[in-house]
Design a protein around this motif. Structure first.
Motif: not given
Length: 294
Positions: A81-102
Motif C-alpha cells: 500500500v503506497h500513498g495513504h496506506g489505508l485499508a478497510i478491515c473486518a468487512n467494513g468495521a474498521a479502517v486501518v492505517d497500515l503505515h502506522n503499525g496497523g
C-alpha cells in the motif's frame, strides 16, 4: 477468519469478459478484496500484482484493500500500500492505517447487546452453532469453535462469558461475531441467519464452510468504502472494485465498475458486469493493466 479461505471453485464454463470496460469516468480509486481475489491461494502477492498496484498509484489512482481480515492479518499486503496506506478491515468495521503499525483510525462496532441477541437467536434457529468474538484487541472463541487458526492470545470460554457485561474485554469494541455450523450448507446457514436475526445485525460470509460473519447493522465493505470515498470527493462512478465472495456483493454493487474473479461465488458472478481471470492467474493485475492501457 473472515475471507481468509479460498473462494468456492466455479465451473469452467463460466464466460470471462477479458476486455477492459468503457468507463464513464476516469478511475480514481481501486477497491480490491484480498483472499480469493488479490492474493493467490497460498496467500502471496505475485510480482505482477505488486507491479500493477504500484503502476495504478503512479497513475494517480488510490488503492484500497477492502477485506474481511482483521488488522493483525494485514502483514501480507502491508508493504504494497503506497500513498495513504489505508485499508478497510473486518468487512467494513474498521479502517486501518497500515503505515502506522496497523492503528485503527475508524471503528464501526457491533454493540454487545446486539451480539448477545444474535447468539440467542441463532442458537434457537440453528442448534449446534458455535461462536467466536473478534474485538479490536483480538479474537476469543468457544471450546466448540473450529480451530481454523490458533491465536495464542485468545480466551477460550462460552460465548456468554465472552460477551458478558463488565468483562475484562468489554472495553474493546466488537468488530464482528463469527458463527460456525458443522452440518449446514454455507448458503443455507446464511439465509437462515438473515431471516432469523437480520433485524439485529448484518450477516455475510466469505468462507467455503458454514462460517458466518456478523457486523453491526448496516456495516459492510460498501458502507465504509462509500464513507472513505466521500471524504476524498470520489464518486461511485470513479471506483473500480474486485471481489469473489458474498461479503463483496454490496461493494461491487456500489462501485461504478465491478469485476468478479473467474473463481467467484455464483452470486458474485451474477451481480457483476465484468470478469477477470482467477486469483491464481493474477486476475486483478491483468484487469488493472488493461485499465491503465485503455
Amino acid at each position: 477468519m473472515g475471507d481468509v479461505t479460498p473462494a468456492t471453485e466455479q465451473p469452467s464454463t463460466q464466460a470471462v469478459d477479458r476486455t477492459a470496460p468503457a468507463l464513464s469516468a476516469t478511475p480514481r480509486l481501486i477497491a480490491t478484496d484480498l483472499d480469493g481475489t488479490l492474493l493467490r491461494d497460498d496467500k502471496t502477492v505475485s510480482a505482477r500484482t505488486v507491479a500493477a498496484l504500484a503502476a495504478a498509484e503512479r497513475a494517480g489512482i488510490e488503492v484500497f484493500f477492502v477485506t474481511g481480515r482483521p488488522a493483525r492479518w494485514m502483514d501480507v499486503v502491508r508493504d504494497h500500500v503506497h500513498g495513504h496506506g489505508l485499508a478497510i478491515c473486518a468487512n467494513g468495521a474498521a479502517v486501518v492505517d497500515l503505515h502506522n503499525g496497523g492503528r485503527l483510525i475508524d471503528v464501526h462496532p457491533l454493540e454487545r447487546e446486539y451480539a448477545a441477541a444474535v447468539v440467542e437467536t441463532l442458537r434457537e434457529a440453528a442448534p449446534g452453532v458455535s461462536f467466536a468474538v473478534e474485538r479490536t484487541s483480538g479474537i476469543h472463541y468457544e471450546p466448540a469453535y473450529p480451530p481454523f487458526y490458533l491465536d495464542p492470545g485468545a480466551l477460550i470460554a462460552p460465548v456468554d462469558e465472552l460477551l458478558a457485561a463488565g468483562s475484562t474485554y468489554e472495553v474493546h469494541p466488537i468488530l464482528k461475531l463469527l458463527a460456525n455450523h458443522r452440518e449446514l450448507a454455507p448458503d443455507e446457514f446464511l439465509a437462515m441467519a438473515r431471516k432469523a436475526a437480520g433485524h439485529l445485525a448484518s450477516f455475510t460470509r466469505s468462507s467455503p464452510t458454514a462460517l458466518l460473519e456478523v457486523s453491526g447493522l448496516g456495516v459492510s465493505k460498501a458502507s465504509t468504502l462509500a464513507r472513505c470515498c466521500a471524504e476524498r470527493g470520489i464518486t461511485p462512478e470513479e471506483v473500480v472494485a474486485f471481489g469473489d465472495m458474498p461479503n463483496d456483493l454490496e461493494m461491487l454493487g456500489w462501485a461504478g465498475t465491478s469485476y468478479a474473479m473467474a473463481n467467484a461465488h455464483p452470486s458474485v458472478l451474477a451481480a457483476t458486469t465484468h470478469r477477470t481471470e482467477e486469483n491464481n492467474e493474477d486476475g486483478v493485475a491483468i484487469a488493472i493493466e488493461r485499465l491503465l492501457g485503455a
